[in-house]
Scaffold this active site. Structure first.
Site, mmCIF file in Angstrom:
data_model
loop_
_atom_site.group_PDB
_atom_site.id
_atom_site.type_symbol
_atom_site.label_atom_id
_atom_site.label_comp_id
_atom_site.label_asym_id
_atom_site.label_seq_id
_atom_site.Cartn_x
_atom_site.Cartn_y
_atom_site.Cartn_z
ATOM 1 N N ARG A 153 0.821 -1.203 0.000
ATOM 2 C CA ARG A 153 0.000 0.000 0.000
ATOM 3 C C ARG A 153 0.861 1.261 0.000
ATOM 4 O O ARG A 153 0.420 2.325 -0.439
ATOM 5 C CB ARG A 153 -0.943 0.003 1.204
ATOM 6 C CG ARG A 153 -1.888 1.192 1.193
ATOM 7 C CD ARG A 153 -3.036 1.052 2.165
ATOM 8 N NE ARG A 153 -3.916 2.203 2.073
ATOM 9 C CZ ARG A 153 -5.103 2.299 2.661
ATOM 10 N NH1 ARG A 153 -5.557 1.302 3.397
ATOM 11 N NH2 ARG A 153 -5.846 3.384 2.520
ATOM 12 N N HIS A 211 4.257 11.720 -2.793
ATOM 13 C CA HIS A 211 3.757 12.391 -1.602
ATOM 14 C C HIS A 211 4.870 12.894 -0.671
ATOM 15 O O HIS A 211 4.698 13.910 -0.004
ATOM 16 C CB HIS A 211 2.809 11.468 -0.828
ATOM 17 C CG HIS A 211 1.482 11.283 -1.484
ATOM 18 N ND1 HIS A 211 1.345 10.758 -2.761
ATOM 19 C CD2 HIS A 211 0.222 11.566 -1.068
ATOM 20 C CE1 HIS A 211 0.055 10.718 -3.075
ATOM 21 N NE2 HIS A 211 -0.642 11.195 -2.073
ATOM 22 N N HIS A 240 -3.089 20.028 -2.755
ATOM 23 C CA HIS A 240 -2.476 18.729 -2.495
ATOM 24 C C HIS A 240 -2.131 17.990 -3.794
ATOM 25 O O HIS A 240 -1.018 17.481 -3.954
ATOM 26 C CB HIS A 240 -3.405 17.872 -1.635
ATOM 27 C CG HIS A 240 -2.919 16.467 -1.450
ATOM 28 N ND1 HIS A 240 -1.756 16.155 -0.781
ATOM 29 C CD2 HIS A 240 -3.426 15.285 -1.890
ATOM 30 C CE1 HIS A 240 -1.568 14.844 -0.804
ATOM 31 N NE2 HIS A 240 -2.567 14.293 -1.462
#
Length: 371
Positions: free
Chosen positions: A242, A249, A267
């Protein structure tokens, strides 16, 4: 309508993707909303666009809507709003078997999901994502969180929704910038492990963003299916599978922190820049070709997203951005794992990255001429 099943052990749920789901939300939630009173958490922008439609549908099915309308923006994911919203839900006498509706983008979904996770040690909620980013990423998989002064998403819980309703019609009311920001998370699935989907994005991304309905449904459904598969394999991010969803990020969150988690950098825009940086850093290390890294940057730029951090006009240096990374929630025993690439569609987790090498790389990126 496309229906994707998220096969979480003992609590699977559906993600429904299609047109007109908000106007039929009462019917879509049939069997889940057990009381007349339904708490709906949203923000000012979404309520203005969709509040009347959602309320009419729920009323038509015998429900009374209780609205909590919060300010739009990342600042809503805060301790203060968490406490105030939990107290509001307690005042409504929400029980563990009740469902709270999260109507909005990632901020509303994250905050509402965290409220549901902690309220009476866990009640239920339904994700109704209204942004492209939330539809393809944050509404699926059960990650909920708020921000703190130390960093983004550092306080939260894994708490799966009971249902996700992704109405493609909501994308028509989004500002173009919001659609573009969400598109970064679509491209991410191609870069993780699906080179053919990245090529599809190159060929169809612009038309999808421009409003082609069939392309939108395919992009959202394909992205959700990709995330559902990964989440089912590694719900709590324990095996490393995952973690691949965090591509872009680590760099992106550092840029968001440097810009104060403000509207200067959304974002998704940070993720887009972060994926470009991850590709270029991978090329710097010799793990992927420079040509492939620049192919990533070129596609990001061609759809209208920023592909150069120099475009942000930051006054910091690479060392300052690295300091932000030290607060990353993925830090483990003083080491920060990075998502890097061995090629397009070949993302991997690298636990050997030397942060002292990342700073000069970022310095070179900050000085890179804007094309």
């Amino acid at each position: 309508m496309a229906v994707i099943r998220v096969d979480i052990a003992q609590r699977p749920y559906e993600v429904r993707v299609g047109q007109g789901l908000l106007a039929e939300i009462g019917a879509e939630c049939r069997g889940l909303l057990r009381k007349r009173a339904v708490p709906v958490i949203t923000d000012t922008n979404v309520h203005a666009a969709w509040g009347d439609i959602v309320e009419a549908s729920l009323r038509a099915h015998g429900h009374e809507v209780h609205w909590r309308i919060l300010p739009a923006g990342e600042q809503t994911k805060s301790w203060d709003e968490l406490a105030a919203t939990v107290n509001w839900l307690l005042a409504l006498e929400v029980e563990r078997g009740d469902h709270i509706l999260a109507l909005g983008g990632g901020v509303i979904g994250d905050l509402t999901g965290f409220c549901a996770a902690v309220l009476k040690r866990g009640c239920k909620f339904i994700q109704v994502p209204t942004t492209l980013l939330a539809q393809v990423d944050s509404s699926v998989g059960g990650k909920t969180a708020i921000n703190t002064p130390a960093g983004k998403n550092l306080v939260g819980a894994f708490h799966q929704p009971s249902l996700v309703l992704a109405d493609l019609a909501a994308l028509d009311t989004l500002p173009e910038r919001e659609r573009l920001a969400g598109y970064a998370e679509v491209v991410k699935y191609g870069l993780i492990d699906d080179a053919d989907f990245f090529a599809w994005c190159e060929a169809n991304g612009a038309a999808m963003l421009a409003g082609d309905g069939a392309l939108r449904e395919y992009a959202v459904a394909h992205s959700v299916a990709a995330k559902a598969r990964i989440v089912a394999e590694d719900e709590f991010e324990t095996t490393g599978k995952r973690a691949l969803l965090n591509l872009g990020h680590t760099f992106g969150h550092a840029l968001e922190a440097e810009t104060g988690f403000s509207s200067d950098l959304l974002h998704g825009e940070g993720v887009a820049l972060g994926m470009v940086l991850a590709a270029r850093y991978s090329a710097r290390l010799g793990h992927m070709s420079t040509a492939s890294a620049e192919r990533v940057a070129r596609h990001i730029a061609e759809v209208g997203l920023r592909a150069e951090i120099a475009e942000l006009g930051l006054t910091c240096d690479g060392a300052a951005l690295v300091r932000h990374m030290l607060h990353d929630k993925k830090m483990d025993a003083g080491t920060l794992p990075f998502l890097l690439m061995q090629g397009i569609g070949k993302t991997y987790l690298d636990k050997q990255v030397d942060l002292s090498d990342v700073a000069p790389f970022l310095d070179s990126e900050l000085a890179r001429p804007i094309k």
